[in-house]
Design an enzyme around this catalytic site. Structure first.
Site, PDB file in Angstrom:
ATOM      1  N   TYR A  32       0.827  -1.205   0.000  1.00 23.52           N
ATOM      2  CA  TYR A  32       0.000   0.000   0.000  1.00 23.52           C
ATOM      3  C   TYR A  32       0.858   1.251   0.000  1.00 23.52           C
ATOM      4  O   TYR A  32       2.072   1.196   0.144  1.00 23.52           O
ATOM      5  CB  TYR A  32      -0.946  -0.002   1.205  1.00 23.52           C
ATOM      6  CG  TYR A  32      -0.290   0.319   2.536  1.00 23.52           C
ATOM      7  CD1 TYR A  32       0.562  -0.575   3.161  1.00 23.52           C
ATOM      8  CD2 TYR A  32      -0.519   1.542   3.164  1.00 23.52           C
ATOM      9  CE1 TYR A  32       1.161  -0.274   4.387  1.00 23.52           C
ATOM     10  CE2 TYR A  32       0.073   1.852   4.392  1.00 23.52           C
ATOM     11  CZ  TYR A  32       0.916   0.934   4.991  1.00 23.52           C
ATOM     12  OH  TYR A  32       1.516   1.238   6.181  1.00 23.52           O
ATOM     13  N   LYS A 146       6.409  -1.741   1.867  1.00 19.65           N
ATOM     14  CA  LYS A 146       5.236  -1.185   2.556  1.00 19.65           C
ATOM     15  C   LYS A 146       4.099  -2.200   2.425  1.00 19.65           C
ATOM     16  O   LYS A 146       3.199  -2.061   1.583  1.00 19.65           O
ATOM     17  CB  LYS A 146       4.878   0.191   1.972  1.00 19.65           C
ATOM     18  CG  LYS A 146       4.108   1.082   2.962  1.00 19.65           C
ATOM     19  CD  LYS A 146       4.126   2.524   2.530  1.00 19.65           C
ATOM     20  CE  LYS A 146       3.134   3.394   3.266  1.00 19.65           C
ATOM     21  NZ  LYS A 146       3.328   3.544   4.708  1.00 19.65           N
ATOM     22  N   GLU A 178      13.115   2.784  13.527  1.00 24.21           N
ATOM     23  CA  GLU A 178      12.156   3.838  13.148  1.00 24.21           C
ATOM     24  C   GLU A 178      10.995   3.798  14.125  1.00 24.21           C
ATOM     25  O   GLU A 178      11.084   3.148  15.170  1.00 24.21           O
ATOM     26  CB  GLU A 178      11.697   3.638  11.690  1.00 24.21           C
ATOM     27  CG  GLU A 178      11.053   2.294  11.436  1.00 24.21           C
ATOM     28  CD  GLU A 178      10.607   2.094   9.991  1.00 24.21           C
ATOM     29  OE1 GLU A 178      10.411   3.073   9.259  1.00 24.21           O
ATOM     30  OE2 GLU A 178      10.432   0.926   9.606  1.00 24.21           O
ATOM     31  N   LEU A 202      11.393   1.600   6.559  1.00 24.36           N
ATOM     32  CA  LEU A 202      10.673   2.013   5.362  1.00 24.36           C
ATOM     33  C   LEU A 202      11.360   3.261   4.791  1.00 24.36           C
ATOM     34  O   LEU A 202      11.662   4.195   5.551  1.00 24.36           O
ATOM     35  CB  LEU A 202       9.223   2.349   5.714  1.00 24.36           C
ATOM     36  CG  LEU A 202       8.377   2.639   4.481  1.00 24.36           C
ATOM     37  CD1 LEU A 202       7.991   1.326   3.796  1.00 24.36           C
ATOM     38  CD2 LEU A 202       7.136   3.426   4.832  1.00 24.36           C
TER      39      LEU A 202
HETATM   40  C1  LIG Z   1       6.826   1.980   9.508  1.00 25.40           C
HETATM   41  C2  LIG Z   1       6.802   3.324   8.836  1.00 25.40           C
HETATM   42  N1  LIG Z   1       7.966   3.989   8.669  1.00 25.40           N
HETATM   43  C3  LIG Z   1       7.984   5.209   8.079  1.00 25.40           C
HETATM   44  C4  LIG Z   1       6.823   5.816   7.635  1.00 25.40           C
HETATM   45  C5  LIG Z   1       6.891   7.193   7.003  1.00 25.40           C
HETATM   46  O1  LIG Z   1       6.816   7.090   5.606  1.00 25.40           O
HETATM   47  P1  LIG Z   1       6.258   8.319   4.743  1.00 25.40           P
HETATM   48  O2  LIG Z   1       7.065   9.510   5.120  1.00 25.40           O
HETATM   49  O3  LIG Z   1       6.490   7.889   3.345  1.00 25.40           O
HETATM   50  O4  LIG Z   1       4.817   8.472   5.091  1.00 25.40           O
HETATM   51  C6  LIG Z   1       5.605   5.154   7.755  1.00 25.40           C
HETATM   52  C7  LIG Z   1       4.369   5.777   7.254  1.00 25.40           C
HETATM   53  O5  LIG Z   1       3.289   5.377   7.533  1.00 25.40           O
HETATM   54  C8  LIG Z   1       5.591   3.867   8.371  1.00 25.40           C
HETATM   55  O6  LIG Z   1       4.440   3.185   8.515  1.00 25.40           O
END
Ligand SMILES: Cc1ncc(COP(=O)(O)O)c(C=O)c1O
Length: 281
Positions: A32, A146, A178, A202
């Site tokens: 997603y 993701k 993270e 991610l």
């Molecule tokens: C586990 C995780 N890390 C990092 C992020 C941040 O990613 P982004 O800046 O692309 O929203 C998300 C966003 O939902 C996430 O679920």
């Protein structure tokens, strides 16, 4: 009632139906994206579509739409749902097939998208900062994908919520990876530390922008994970995500981070972020 997109069609959300044999439902076999939309315009769409392809490649799934088809569909969805500030959610699953771990052959992926109003984060998240807890990173080895299988993330975020905190910061082998739904940063001696882009985190689209903005303001960045102790001693801690932007963490495990107030470097970065958002992209 908002419109959603399902397998090539726009329909009312309450009319959208997916088979119980969809592999997303039975096996969590899908990926997603979440894309913020400001004043009707998708923010950093190219990066999100690139990451979608990366996630699909990572799970050996075919992309049902080309980038330009995704873009056109998302623009139409946003328009149908009243433009303004929205959060677009896209999901692709491997499709509908008799339940089996092995991939089905010749099955069309299921493509789904919805959009919802994007609410600004509560003002005190920025004026006072948020609270976070540290928890063991219980997720799998492919966190760069993701994937819709968010049970570990959901358990960890709920643990934070139960502790009266807004985010859980994840520790793997003694180092912060993270957040449960965000990338995370520790600011130490004027330098921004964040875990490198590998299979443990991610590759956040907001993270990418944070690093670009830091570079433009000559704030040094180290793509290096911090230890749990470095995190506890940090001058500032931040988290970032597409829908929450960049937020200061001012309480960690019930203890104030430094002075307990949002830090000076966060303020500088947030103001650059807001300027960038105003210009659109
Ligand atoms: C586990 C995780 N890390 C990092 C992020 C941040 O990613 P982004 O800046 O692309 O929203 C998300 C966003 O939902 C996430 O679920």
């Amino acid at each position: 009632m908002n419109d959603v997109f399902l397998n090539g069609e726009f329909i009312k959300a309450d009319q959208a139906k997916v088979s119980v044999f969809d592999r997303g439902f039975l096996l969590g076999d899908g990926v997603y994206e979440v894309i913020p939309v400001y004043a009707g315009h998708c923010f950093r769409l190219e990066g999100h579509l690139k990451r979608l392809q990366h996630s699909l490649d990572g799970v050996r799934m075919r992309n049902p739409l080309s980038d330009s088809q995704w873009q056109t569909m998302i623009e139409q969805l946003v328009e149908r749902n009243g433009a303004g500030d929205q959060s677009v959610y896209l999901q692709v699953t491997r499709g509908v097939a008799p339940r089996d771990h092995v991939f089905p052959e010749n099955v069309e992926p299921t493509a789904f998208a919805m959009s919802n109003p994007l609410h600004a984060v509560p003002a005190d998240y920025k004026s006072k900062g948020i609270a976070a807890i540290t928890v063991p990173d219980i997720r799998w080895q492919n966190c760069h994908i993701k994937a819709i299988t968010l049970l570990p993330n959901s358990l960890l975020k709920q643990q934070a919520q139960d502790a009266g905190a807004q985010e859980a910061l994840l520790i793997r082998d003694g180092y912060m990876t993270e957040g449960s739904a965000s990338n995370a940063y520790a600011i130490i001696d004027g330098k921004i530390y964040t875990a490198p882009k590998d299979e443990k985190v991610l590759p956040g689209i907001t993270r990418e922008l944070v690093l670009e903005l830091a570079a433009s303001a000559n704030i040094p960045v180290k793509e290096q994970a911090v230890s749990e102790q470095q995190l506890r001693d940090a001058d500032e801690i931040w988290v970032s995500s597409s829908t929450k932007e960049v937020l200061p963490v001012t309480m960690l495990d019930g203890v104030a981070v430094s002075s307990g107030n949002p830090g000076a470097i966060w303020k500088q970065l947030d103001s650059l972020y807001q300027q960038y958002k105003q210009q659109g992209d």
